[in-house]
Design an enzyme around this catalytic site. Sequence first.
Site, PDB file in Angstrom:
ATOM      1  N   ASP A   8      -4.615  -7.661   5.184  1.00  0.00           N
ATOM      2  CA  ASP A   8      -6.012  -7.376   4.628  1.00  0.00           C
ATOM      3  C   ASP A   8      -6.663  -8.640   4.184  1.00  0.00           C
ATOM      4  O   ASP A   8      -7.805  -8.705   4.665  1.00  0.00           O
ATOM      5  CB  ASP A   8      -5.883  -6.221   3.411  1.00  0.00           C
ATOM      6  CG  ASP A   8      -7.171  -5.940   2.975  1.00  0.00           C
ATOM      7  OD1 ASP A   8      -8.196  -5.806   3.678  1.00  0.00           O
ATOM      8  OD2 ASP A   8      -7.420  -6.096   1.747  1.00  0.00           O
ATOM      9  N   ASP A  41     -10.005 -10.735   6.366  1.00  0.00           N
ATOM     10  CA  ASP A  41     -11.229 -10.723   5.974  1.00  0.00           C
ATOM     11  C   ASP A  41     -11.476 -12.199   5.858  1.00  0.00           C
ATOM     12  O   ASP A  41     -12.767 -12.862   6.483  1.00  0.00           O
ATOM     13  CB  ASP A  41     -11.469 -10.420   4.478  1.00  0.00           C
ATOM     14  CG  ASP A  41     -12.399  -9.134   4.325  1.00  0.00           C
ATOM     15  OD1 ASP A  41     -11.998  -8.247   5.262  1.00  0.00           O
ATOM     16  OD2 ASP A  41     -13.046  -8.883   3.483  1.00  0.00           O
ATOM     17  N   TYR A  49       0.888  -1.102   0.080  1.00  0.00           N
ATOM     18  CA  TYR A  49       0.104  -0.089  -0.117  1.00  0.00           C
ATOM     19  C   TYR A  49       0.641   1.304  -0.041  1.00  0.00           C
ATOM     20  O   TYR A  49       0.219   2.337   0.353  1.00  0.00           O
ATOM     21  CB  TYR A  49      -0.968   0.037   1.123  1.00  0.00           C
ATOM     22  CG  TYR A  49      -2.189  -1.016   1.203  1.00  0.00           C
ATOM     23  CD1 TYR A  49      -1.834  -2.114   0.683  1.00  0.00           C
ATOM     24  CD2 TYR A  49      -3.194  -0.666   1.542  1.00  0.00           C
ATOM     25  CE1 TYR A  49      -2.962  -3.218   0.673  1.00  0.00           C
ATOM     26  CE2 TYR A  49      -4.255  -1.358   1.722  1.00  0.00           C
ATOM     27  CZ  TYR A  49      -4.320  -2.657   1.185  1.00  0.00           C
ATOM     28  OH  TYR A  49      -5.456  -3.494   1.210  1.00  0.00           O
ATOM     29  N   ASP A  63      -0.388 -18.311   1.031  1.00  0.00           N
ATOM     30  CA  ASP A  63      -1.155 -19.192   0.387  1.00  0.00           C
ATOM     31  C   ASP A  63      -1.440 -20.225   1.594  1.00  0.00           C
ATOM     32  O   ASP A  63      -2.716 -20.774   1.602  1.00  0.00           O
ATOM     33  CB  ASP A  63      -0.877 -19.540  -0.972  1.00  0.00           C
ATOM     34  CG  ASP A  63       0.457 -19.870  -0.897  1.00  0.00           C
ATOM     35  OD1 ASP A  63       1.316 -19.732  -0.099  1.00  0.00           O
ATOM     36  OD2 ASP A  63       0.952 -20.603  -1.857  1.00  0.00           O
ATOM     37  N   LYS A 108       6.107 -14.748   1.739  1.00  0.00           N
ATOM     38  CA  LYS A 108       5.741 -15.410   0.289  1.00  0.00           C
ATOM     39  C   LYS A 108       7.233 -15.294  -0.315  1.00  0.00           C
ATOM     40  O   LYS A 108       7.450 -14.825  -1.536  1.00  0.00           O
ATOM     41  CB  LYS A 108       4.646 -14.621  -0.472  1.00  0.00           C
ATOM     42  CG  LYS A 108       4.328 -15.138  -1.860  1.00  0.00           C
ATOM     43  CD  LYS A 108       3.445 -16.613  -1.625  1.00  0.00           C
ATOM     44  CE  LYS A 108       3.606 -17.312  -3.000  1.00  0.00           C
ATOM     45  NZ  LYS A 108       3.057 -18.445  -2.931  1.00  0.00           N
TER      46      LYS A 108
HETATM   47  C1  IPM Z   1      -9.642  -2.811   5.137  1.00  0.00           C
HETATM   48  C2  IPM Z   1      -9.980  -2.283   3.897  1.00  0.00           C
HETATM   49  C3  IPM Z   1      -9.384  -1.282   3.231  1.00  0.00           C
HETATM   50  C4  IPM Z   1      -7.870  -1.866   3.040  1.00  0.00           C
HETATM   51  C5  IPM Z   1      -9.727  -0.783   1.867  1.00  0.00           C
HETATM   52  C6  IPM Z   1     -11.085  -0.285   1.952  1.00  0.00           C
HETATM   53  C7  IPM Z   1      -8.629   0.141   1.309  1.00  0.00           C
HETATM   54  O1  IPM Z   1     -10.439  -3.390   2.862  1.00  0.00           O
HETATM   55  O2  IPM Z   1      -9.508  -1.809   6.206  1.00  0.00           O
HETATM   56  O3  IPM Z   1      -9.243  -3.691   5.317  1.00  0.00           O
HETATM   57  O4  IPM Z   1      -7.547  -2.527   2.212  1.00  0.00           O
HETATM   58  O5  IPM Z   1      -7.200  -1.582   4.110  1.00  0.00           O
HETATM   59 MN    MN Z   2      -9.976  -5.240   4.152  1.00  0.00          MN
END
Ligand code: IPM
Ligand code: MN
Length: 359
Positions: free
Chosen positions: A246, A250, A138, A222, A188
């Site tokens: 990130d 999720d 990022y 992975d 990785k």
């Molecule tokens: C998160 C979100 C953000 C990220 C996006 C919206 C840029 O997915 O906070 O995990 O990738 O950091």
């Molecule tokens: Mn996210």
Amino acid sequence: MNTYQIAVIPGDGVGVEVIPEGLKVLRRVGEVTGSFSIATTDFPWSCEYYLAHGEMMPKDGVDQLRSSDAIYLGAVGFPGVPDHVSLWGLLLPIRKEFDQYVNLRPIQMFEGIPGPLRDKGPKDIDILCVRENTEGEYGGMGGRFKEGTPDESAIQVSLFTRKGVERIARYAFGLAQGRRKILASATKSNALNYTAVMWDEIVAEVGAREFPEVEITNYHVDALAARFVTAPETLDVVVGSNLFGDIITDLGGALQGSMGLPAGANLNPERKYPSMFEPIHGSAPRRAGQGIGNPMATVWAGAMMLEHLGETEAARLVMDALRHVALNGPRTKDLGGTAKTIEMGDAIAAAIGARVTPH
Ligand code: IPM
Ligand code: MN
């Protein structure tokens, strides 16, 4: 009694619906403990703001947040404004400019809310993810070239600095030291022969030098993703770069049983700048505007804020109230119920100080 100055950015979509519930719970726990109150300042920065003003926040937006004790953020992003514009106009600059280099995301299941894994429950899933939050994939550097031509190309640079890797590793080791003394590092380095190889070296160095009691295991990301599903009980603290963190958080959120649950803290551990607390689910445009979003993630983020502010007892009460509601309801749509966002917020606030039903 402390009064905390909280900068509130409800943002977009369900963000504006869940943040008031989070604030309701924070105010309630302040009253119950009698130990603090909050003073909020609302900032309307959002995609709607962008459409009216041509920017996600004013030029001095970050400065306007600087004196707050913490930032409470709903969600950023809505159809009508490209996501990379809204996120690079609001969320990502705050993380970077306030050097919130730790993104702390606990993955825990609640008793009473089933997850998607048949044989795994709250005893198996208790993972603390430590995501690097200011650099890596990022970094935001690169460019588009010969746009719209057959020779079109794009470059996106990943930036890993020794300082950046060292400090996130140190933070993760510190947490691991106080828990099961095992640290999983997402890497990785088989394919990413510069950045991830340096990451592995620095993680190993910090561990050997400062945390000899903590056992480090490097997992290619992975394989780590697969392990989240097949053997989450073997994981405790997990450290990863910005993008890896990130993605696996999720995945972790999904394991909790609903994206309405997971919360995150964007921390500047040195406290030179304010830290920011948010649900990780995003603005959920398809659910927005109906008052059906689950405020639990936002409430959980509020508990992390209290923890950061030193209100340990209040943080514990909020987590207990979440556990109580997880067990006894009500439930929003994502949890298979029909309760509205506000009813859920009311129930959590009312459960502050209630005893968690033994089971
Ligand atoms: C998160 C979100 C953000 C990220 C996006 C919206 C840029 O997915 O906070 O995990 O990738 O950091
Ligand atoms: Mn996210």
